[in-house]
Design a protein around this motif. Structure first.
Motif, PDB file in Angstrom:
ATOM      1  N   HIS A 105      16.923   3.494  63.447  1.00  0.00           N
ATOM      2  CA  HIS A 105      17.202   4.661  63.118  1.00  0.00           C
ATOM      3  C   HIS A 105      16.146   5.050  61.905  1.00  0.00           C
ATOM      4  O   HIS A 105      15.698   6.322  62.420  1.00  0.00           O
ATOM      5  CB  HIS A 105      18.434   4.850  62.513  1.00  0.00           C
ATOM      6  N   MET A 106      16.011   4.310  61.079  1.00  0.00           N
ATOM      7  CA  MET A 106      14.976   4.708  60.052  1.00  0.00           C
ATOM      8  C   MET A 106      13.469   4.704  60.511  1.00  0.00           C
ATOM      9  O   MET A 106      12.624   5.562  60.083  1.00  0.00           O
ATOM     10  CB  MET A 106      14.998   3.684  59.014  1.00  0.00           C
ATOM     11  N   ALA A 107      13.328   3.620  61.502  1.00  0.00           N
ATOM     12  CA  ALA A 107      11.760   3.687  62.212  1.00  0.00           C
ATOM     13  C   ALA A 107      11.752   4.819  62.961  1.00  0.00           C
ATOM     14  O   ALA A 107      10.728   5.477  62.928  1.00  0.00           O
ATOM     15  CB  ALA A 107      11.751   2.532  63.047  1.00  0.00           C
ATOM     16  N   ASP A 108      12.860   5.407  63.620  1.00  0.00           N
ATOM     17  CA  ASP A 108      12.672   6.462  64.497  1.00  0.00           C
ATOM     18  C   ASP A 108      12.447   7.701  63.819  1.00  0.00           C
ATOM     19  O   ASP A 108      11.564   8.410  64.178  1.00  0.00           O
ATOM     20  CB  ASP A 108      13.895   6.920  65.236  1.00  0.00           C
ATOM     21  N   ILE A 109      12.973   7.924  62.588  1.00  0.00           N
ATOM     22  CA  ILE A 109      12.787   9.052  61.722  1.00  0.00           C
ATOM     23  C   ILE A 109      11.082   9.018  61.171  1.00  0.00           C
ATOM     24  O   ILE A 109      10.474   9.796  61.291  1.00  0.00           O
ATOM     25  CB  ILE A 109      13.636   8.848  60.380  1.00  0.00           C
ATOM     26  N   ALA A 110      10.780   7.868  60.667  1.00  0.00           N
ATOM     27  CA  ALA A 110       9.542   7.656  60.140  1.00  0.00           C
ATOM     28  C   ALA A 110       8.595   8.059  61.323  1.00  0.00           C
ATOM     29  O   ALA A 110       7.549   8.487  60.914  1.00  0.00           O
ATOM     30  CB  ALA A 110       9.252   6.241  59.741  1.00  0.00           C
ATOM     31  N   LYS A 111       8.575   7.743  62.455  1.00  0.00           N
ATOM     32  CA  LYS A 111       7.726   7.784  63.577  1.00  0.00           C
ATOM     33  C   LYS A 111       7.677   9.145  64.062  1.00  0.00           C
ATOM     34  O   LYS A 111       6.989   9.521  64.871  1.00  0.00           O
ATOM     35  CB  LYS A 111       7.952   6.884  64.775  1.00  0.00           C
ATOM     36  N   ALA A 112       8.778   9.954  63.738  1.00  0.00           N
ATOM     37  CA  ALA A 112       9.177  11.259  64.650  1.00  0.00           C
ATOM     38  C   ALA A 112       7.776  12.195  64.379  1.00  0.00           C
ATOM     39  O   ALA A 112       7.404  13.135  65.240  1.00  0.00           O
ATOM     40  CB  ALA A 112      10.323  11.854  63.883  1.00  0.00           C
ATOM     41  N   ASP A 113       7.203  12.154  63.231  1.00  0.00           N
ATOM     42  CA  ASP A 113       6.181  13.057  63.020  1.00  0.00           C
ATOM     43  C   ASP A 113       4.728  12.627  63.374  1.00  0.00           C
ATOM     44  O   ASP A 113       3.461  13.414  63.045  1.00  0.00           O
ATOM     45  CB  ASP A 113       6.265  13.667  61.660  1.00  0.00           C
ATOM     46  N   ALA A 114       4.932  11.336  64.066  1.00  0.00           N
ATOM     47  CA  ALA A 114       3.644  10.864  64.631  1.00  0.00           C
ATOM     48  C   ALA A 114       2.511  10.559  63.434  1.00  0.00           C
ATOM     49  O   ALA A 114       1.303  10.425  63.604  1.00  0.00           O
ATOM     50  CB  ALA A 114       2.766  11.792  65.663  1.00  0.00           C
ATOM     51  N   HIS A 115       2.998  10.216  62.220  1.00  0.00           N
ATOM     52  CA  HIS A 115       2.342   9.910  61.221  1.00  0.00           C
ATOM     53  C   HIS A 115       3.037   8.991  60.204  1.00  0.00           C
ATOM     54  O   HIS A 115       4.159   9.235  59.748  1.00  0.00           O
ATOM     55  CB  HIS A 115       1.904  11.072  60.302  1.00  0.00           C
ATOM     56  N   LEU A 116       2.721   7.626  60.065  1.00  0.00           N
ATOM     57  CA  LEU A 116       3.496   6.869  59.254  1.00  0.00           C
ATOM     58  C   LEU A 116       2.747   6.813  57.848  1.00  0.00           C
ATOM     59  O   LEU A 116       1.633   6.267  57.755  1.00  0.00           O
ATOM     60  CB  LEU A 116       3.487   5.524  59.986  1.00  0.00           C
ATOM     61  N   ALA A 117       3.535   7.443  56.780  1.00  0.00           N
ATOM     62  CA  ALA A 117       2.792   7.440  55.497  1.00  0.00           C
ATOM     63  C   ALA A 117       3.022   6.177  54.924  1.00  0.00           C
ATOM     64  O   ALA A 117       4.074   5.258  55.296  1.00  0.00           O
ATOM     65  CB  ALA A 117       3.600   8.542  54.743  1.00  0.00           C
ATOM     66  N   GLU A 118       2.348   5.708  53.960  1.00  0.00           N
ATOM     67  CA  GLU A 118       2.588   4.624  53.227  1.00  0.00           C
ATOM     68  C   GLU A 118       3.930   4.254  52.487  1.00  0.00           C
ATOM     69  O   GLU A 118       4.506   3.430  52.666  1.00  0.00           O
ATOM     70  CB  GLU A 118       1.389   4.385  52.018  1.00  0.00           C
ATOM     71  N   ASN A 119       4.360   5.564  51.981  1.00  0.00           N
ATOM     72  CA  ASN A 119       5.870   5.344  51.427  1.00  0.00           C
ATOM     73  C   ASN A 119       6.755   5.089  52.509  1.00  0.00           C
ATOM     74  O   ASN A 119       7.744   4.575  52.154  1.00  0.00           O
ATOM     75  CB  ASN A 119       5.856   6.667  50.434  1.00  0.00           C
ATOM     76  N   GLU A 120       6.623   5.617  53.684  1.00  0.00           N
ATOM     77  CA  GLU A 120       7.630   5.371  54.635  1.00  0.00           C
ATOM     78  C   GLU A 120       7.738   3.841  55.187  1.00  0.00           C
ATOM     79  O   GLU A 120       8.761   3.180  55.433  1.00  0.00           O
ATOM     80  CB  GLU A 120       7.400   6.307  55.966  1.00  0.00           C
ATOM     81  N   VAL A 121       6.451   3.184  55.195  1.00  0.00           N
ATOM     82  CA  VAL A 121       6.153   1.882  55.776  1.00  0.00           C
ATOM     83  C   VAL A 121       6.709   0.907  54.692  1.00  0.00           C
ATOM     84  O   VAL A 121       7.459   0.072  54.865  1.00  0.00           O
ATOM     85  CB  VAL A 121       4.679   1.804  55.697  1.00  0.00           C
ATOM     86  N   ARG A 122       6.667   1.209  53.233  1.00  0.00           N
ATOM     87  CA  ARG A 122       7.447   0.629  52.089  1.00  0.00           C
ATOM     88  C   ARG A 122       8.834   0.748  52.159  1.00  0.00           C
ATOM     89  O   ARG A 122       9.326  -0.498  51.952  1.00  0.00           O
ATOM     90  CB  ARG A 122       6.572   1.310  50.747  1.00  0.00           C
ATOM     91  N   LEU A 123       9.409   1.829  52.235  1.00  0.00           N
ATOM     92  CA  LEU A 123      10.754   1.906  52.527  1.00  0.00           C
ATOM     93  C   LEU A 123      11.386   1.217  53.351  1.00  0.00           C
ATOM     94  O   LEU A 123      12.203   0.298  53.376  1.00  0.00           O
ATOM     95  CB  LEU A 123      10.958   3.389  52.657  1.00  0.00           C
ATOM     96  N   LEU A 124      10.635   1.197  54.719  1.00  0.00           N
ATOM     97  CA  LEU A 124      11.179   0.624  55.845  1.00  0.00           C
ATOM     98  C   LEU A 124      11.095  -0.773  55.595  1.00  0.00           C
ATOM     99  O   LEU A 124      11.875  -1.691  55.964  1.00  0.00           O
ATOM    100  CB  LEU A 124      10.375   1.136  57.220  1.00  0.00           C
ATOM    101  N   ARG A 125       9.799  -1.470  55.127  1.00  0.00           N
ATOM    102  CA  ARG A 125       9.677  -2.788  54.896  1.00  0.00           C
ATOM    103  C   ARG A 125      10.677  -3.297  53.947  1.00  0.00           C
ATOM    104  O   ARG A 125      11.383  -4.307  54.000  1.00  0.00           O
ATOM    105  CB  ARG A 125       8.224  -2.929  54.520  1.00  0.00           C
ATOM    106  N   ARG A 126      11.036  -2.669  52.722  1.00  0.00           N
ATOM    107  CA  ARG A 126      11.918  -3.063  51.830  1.00  0.00           C
ATOM    108  C   ARG A 126      13.433  -3.031  52.352  1.00  0.00           C
ATOM    109  O   ARG A 126      14.048  -3.954  51.956  1.00  0.00           O
ATOM    110  CB  ARG A 126      11.764  -2.150  50.365  1.00  0.00           C
ATOM    111  N   THR A 127      13.675  -2.068  53.280  1.00  0.00           N
ATOM    112  CA  THR A 127      14.924  -2.042  53.952  1.00  0.00           C
ATOM    113  C   THR A 127      15.154  -3.257  54.643  1.00  0.00           C
ATOM    114  O   THR A 127      16.396  -3.769  54.813  1.00  0.00           O
ATOM    115  CB  THR A 127      15.207  -0.556  54.463  1.00  0.00           C
ATOM    116  N   LEU A 128      14.207  -3.568  55.501  1.00  0.00           N
ATOM    117  CA  LEU A 128      14.313  -4.654  56.319  1.00  0.00           C
ATOM    118  C   LEU A 128      14.369  -6.116  55.591  1.00  0.00           C
ATOM    119  O   LEU A 128      15.445  -6.794  55.768  1.00  0.00           O
ATOM    120  CB  LEU A 128      12.979  -4.884  57.392  1.00  0.00           C
ATOM    121  N   GLU A 129      13.861  -6.170  54.392  1.00  0.00           N
ATOM    122  CA  GLU A 129      13.963  -7.411  53.528  1.00  0.00           C
ATOM    123  C   GLU A 129      15.429  -7.222  53.076  1.00  0.00           C
ATOM    124  O   GLU A 129      16.033  -8.355  52.991  1.00  0.00           O
ATOM    125  CB  GLU A 129      12.993  -7.000  52.627  1.00  0.00           C
TER     126      GLU A 129
END
Length: 138
Positions: A105-129
């Motif tokens: 669900h978090m990845a779906d939100i991050a990809k929704a605007d067709a642009h993965l910002a570095e803060n989104e990648v970091r938040l998702l990576r940290r959440t997965l961790e």
């Protein structure tokens, strides 16, 4: 017509059904807070991200479109009491499939605007961790 009127009267006395559902389920509240934080991670709440949030709320949690604004207001009013680590901690004892669903669900939100910002990648990576999920298995 009468059913709609009765639903409106009930809502006046009992509050919004979607808000009640979120308020009564700490894990759901935590997930919605995390999804909302993902929306804001790049500093811009795009309409495509909000549309993804609405779709997830409806499809995964049965929260109607009429309730979304009230649910967001509830999260704004009470979400300040919960930080990201506390929200993620709600998932620690849940099964891996439920934790993966949060990550999707978090990845779906991050990809929704067709642009993965570095803060989104970091938040998702940290959440997965924190959830103990590797990116290859999510």
């Amino acid at each position: 017509m009468a059913t709609g009127l009765l639903a409106q009267i009930r809502s006046l006395f009992e509050g919004d059904a979607g808000v009640r559902k979120v308020a009564d389920d700490p894990v759901l509240s935590a997930e919605l807070l995390l999804l909302f934080r993902m929306i804001l991670a790049d500093g811009v709440a795009s309409e495509s991200e909000m549309a993804a949030f609405r779709r997830i709320c409806a499809e995964a949690f049965g929260i109607s479109g009429e309730s979304i604004d009230a649910v967001v207001e509830y999260l704004n009013d009470f979400g300040y009491e919960t930080n990201g680590a506390q929200a993620i901690a709600m998932f620690q004892d849940l099964g891996v499939e439920r934790r993966k669903l949060l990550a999707r669900h978090m990845a779906d939100i991050a990809k929704a605007d067709a642009h993965l910002a570095e803060n989104e990648v970091r938040l998702l990576r940290r959440t997965l961790e924190l959830l103990g999920i590797s990116r290859t298995t999510s």
